[in-house]
Write a protein that holds these residues in place. Structure first.
Motif, PDB file in Angstrom:
ATOM      1  N   ASP A 109       0.841  -1.578  -0.268  1.00  0.00           N
ATOM      2  CA  ASP A 109      -0.112  -0.141   0.143  1.00  0.00           C
ATOM      3  C   ASP A 109       1.226   1.479   0.129  1.00  0.00           C
ATOM      4  O   ASP A 109       0.582   2.663  -0.412  1.00  0.00           O
ATOM      5  CB  ASP A 109      -0.825   0.000   1.361  1.00  0.00           C
ATOM      6  CG  ASP A 109      -2.437  -0.898   0.766  1.00  0.00           C
ATOM      7  OD1 ASP A 109      -1.865  -1.365  -0.012  1.00  0.00           O
ATOM      8  OD2 ASP A 109      -2.496  -1.629   1.724  1.00  0.00           O
ATOM      9  N   ARG A 159      -9.866 -11.282  -4.171  1.00  0.00           N
ATOM     10  CA  ARG A 159     -10.089  -9.690  -3.764  1.00  0.00           C
ATOM     11  C   ARG A 159      -9.433  -8.795  -4.341  1.00  0.00           C
ATOM     12  O   ARG A 159      -9.679  -7.361  -4.577  1.00  0.00           O
ATOM     13  CB  ARG A 159     -10.135 -10.071  -1.949  1.00  0.00           C
ATOM     14  CG  ARG A 159     -10.384  -8.633  -1.305  1.00  0.00           C
ATOM     15  CD  ARG A 159     -11.381  -9.003  -0.121  1.00  0.00           C
ATOM     16  NE  ARG A 159      -9.794  -9.542   0.607  1.00  0.00           N
ATOM     17  CZ  ARG A 159      -8.907  -9.350   1.767  1.00  0.00           C
ATOM     18  NH1 ARG A 159      -8.203  -7.774   1.354  1.00  0.00           N
ATOM     19  NH2 ARG A 159      -8.020 -10.056   2.239  1.00  0.00           N
ATOM     20  N   ARG A 215      -9.079  -5.681  -6.078  1.00  0.00           N
ATOM     21  CA  ARG A 215      -8.438  -4.473  -5.747  1.00  0.00           C
ATOM     22  C   ARG A 215      -6.844  -3.678  -6.419  1.00  0.00           C
ATOM     23  O   ARG A 215      -7.184  -2.287  -6.840  1.00  0.00           O
ATOM     24  CB  ARG A 215      -7.573  -4.152  -4.460  1.00  0.00           C
ATOM     25  CG  ARG A 215      -8.736  -4.784  -3.023  1.00  0.00           C
ATOM     26  CD  ARG A 215      -8.515  -4.328  -2.010  1.00  0.00           C
ATOM     27  NE  ARG A 215      -7.676  -3.086  -2.044  1.00  0.00           N
ATOM     28  CZ  ARG A 215      -6.603  -3.170  -0.449  1.00  0.00           C
ATOM     29  NH1 ARG A 215      -6.226  -4.197   0.494  1.00  0.00           N
ATOM     30  NH2 ARG A 215      -6.173  -1.397  -0.493  1.00  0.00           N
ATOM     31  N   LEU A 275     -15.984  -3.535  -1.392  1.00  0.00           N
ATOM     32  CA  LEU A 275     -14.725  -3.359  -2.682  1.00  0.00           C
ATOM     33  C   LEU A 275     -15.771  -2.134  -3.908  1.00  0.00           C
ATOM     34  O   LEU A 275     -17.082  -2.804  -4.231  1.00  0.00           O
ATOM     35  CB  LEU A 275     -13.879  -4.265  -3.290  1.00  0.00           C
ATOM     36  CG  LEU A 275     -13.006  -5.000  -2.967  1.00  0.00           C
ATOM     37  CD1 LEU A 275     -13.019  -5.771  -3.392  1.00  0.00           C
ATOM     38  CD2 LEU A 275     -12.238  -4.059  -2.218  1.00  0.00           C
TER      39      LEU A 275
END
Length: 429
Positions: free
Chosen positions: A43, A177, A181, A220
């Motif tokens: 991140d 998932r 993203r 999401l």
């Protein structure tokens, strides 16, 4: 020309914060190397704020605990068998894990041995983009090509995808998932094939683990990307045999949720998104017991079970009722704001021509305060009635009159109506 991949990430607030520095200093007090690892590094490269801060070290858990306690930091052995200790440095917590490699797996749990090899530790992780390490000063260490995959928007299992999946079948859901993203194009073919091949083994996972990952996917912004792949591969049906993914309807629901939030309403929620998978747009009344079966399978809380039951129940109104303010106020009063909003979104997901009025009404549910009916049973008893069904019938009749009048009648007007009603009832005192 391809841009050079970063060798460092600039120190961010969470990396330089006092609690982070305190934990790093405690763990490195004996000269051991301590590195950030996993999602927080990924991140940081993307300029995002991580949800959790994970650290890795070659020191064994007992040494980690000893060093933390010596530095007056609380150490919680949250996953000691797998080398994980939680360091508590208010206001945050840090997951500290010893370098390790797997010696046995069964699709749910792993038996590990501790080690000192950073590359071996990276090889046991799930995806290349999650196997990135960074020193305290931001210097990156990449043993699996994660930086290149992150830059290209590729979610890829490390090594043999089928082997990675067989080590922990939850990685199937995590693949979808993370694809939703971080991916920038088509899914990695080998990784997707491994997930599809494992669909009949997902029953080895607990309902709680499936629930947590499924709700994360549904939350999401790009949930449709994950759900479409899950449905095409058969994974979604393996988890929820009742599910049917209709891309246009799901997208319509998500767009509605975003429009409601942008107009001052509640933020998008996962429960209508789950419901739209379970009751297709061309379905009649929801199948009896469906919500309870799903709630049992996913180990939902009582509150979550009730929410899903409300979503899957037949609608209590139609969109035509939204045109009239008084009728809509009565719907809110009878249904409650949450259930009314849920029904609005589901109805509008198959009636796009009504979206403007649905958005306006859904926004109104965020601030609507339920009026309080001015009368109570004691008011009827004061006129000489005995407790029983007659009292309830009178109150219900008066409440319906009050609601139909737009809640405008005050207590005195309601008492006057009550006295007039008593005079005409055959069961008066």
């Amino acid at each position: 020309m391809t841009a050079a991949l970063p060798e460092h990430i600039p120190p961010t607030d969470w990396m330089t914060a006092a609690p982070t520095r305190a934990v790093l200093a405690a763990l490195g007090a004996g000269g051991a190397t301590v590195r950030f690892v996993g999602g927080c590094v990924r991140d940081a490269i993307l300029g995002l704020k991580p949800d959790d801060i994970d650290l890795a070290t070659p020191e064994t858990p007992d040494v980690v605990i000893r060093r933390l306690e010596k530095a007056k930091l609380k150490a919680v052995p949250t996953g000691i068998a797998h080398g994980t200790v939680t360091a508590v440095a208010p206001p945050g917590t840090f997951q500290v894990t010893t370098l390790r490699h797997d010696v046995a797996t069964d699709g749910r749990h792993a038996e590990v041995v501790f080690g000192t090899d950073w590359a071996a530790d990276a090889q046991r992780r799930d995806f290349t983009i999650n196997a990135l390490y960074a020193d305290a000063d931001g210097r990156l260490h990449d043993f699996t090509g994660g930086r290149a995959d992150l830059a290209a928007g590729i979610v890829r299992f490390i090594g043999d995808p089928e082997r990675r999946v067989a080590e922990d079948y939850l990685r199937v859901l995590r693949f979808f998932r993370f694809h939703a993203r971080f991916a920038k194009g088509e899914p990695d073919a080998a990784s997707l094939a491994a997930c599809a091949a494992a669909k009949n083994r997902l029953d080895r996972l607990s309902g709680e683990r499936i629930r947590d990952e499924l709700l994360k996917i549904l939350a999401l912004p790009n949930a449709a990307a994950a759900l479409g792949l899950m449905y095409q591969s058969g994974v979604l049906q393996a988890l929820l045999p009742e599910a049917r993914f209709e891309p246009a309807r799901f997208d319509a629901l998500v767009d509605l949720q975003r429009a409601v939030a942008a107009s001052g309403g509640v933020e998008p929620e996962v429960w209508p998104r789950l419901a739209v998978l379970l009751v297709p747009g061309d379905a009649g009344p929801a199948r009896e017991g469906l919500a309870d079966r799903i709630a049992d399978r996913l180990r939902l809380s009582n509150a979550q079970r009730l929410r899903l039951n409300g979503l899957l129940a037949p609608p209590t109104f139609d969109i035509a009722a939204l045109a009239d303010d008084t009728a809509f106020s009565e719907i809110l009063y009878r249904c409650g704001t949450e259930r009314c909003r849920d029904q609005l979104l589901l109805l509008a997901s198959v009636a796009p021509e009504q979206q403007d009025v649905v958005i306006r009404r859904a926004v109104a549910t965020a601030t609507w305060q339920r009026p309080i009916f001015p009368l109570r049973g004691a008011d009827v008893l004061a006129l000489g009635f005995s407790p029983g069904p007659t009292v309830s019938a009178l109150l219900n009749d008066l409440e319906s009159w009050w609601v139909a009048g737009g809640f405008r009648a005050d207590r005195e007007a309601c008492l006057k109506r009550l006295r007039a009603r008593v005079q005409t009832t055959a069961e008066g005192p």
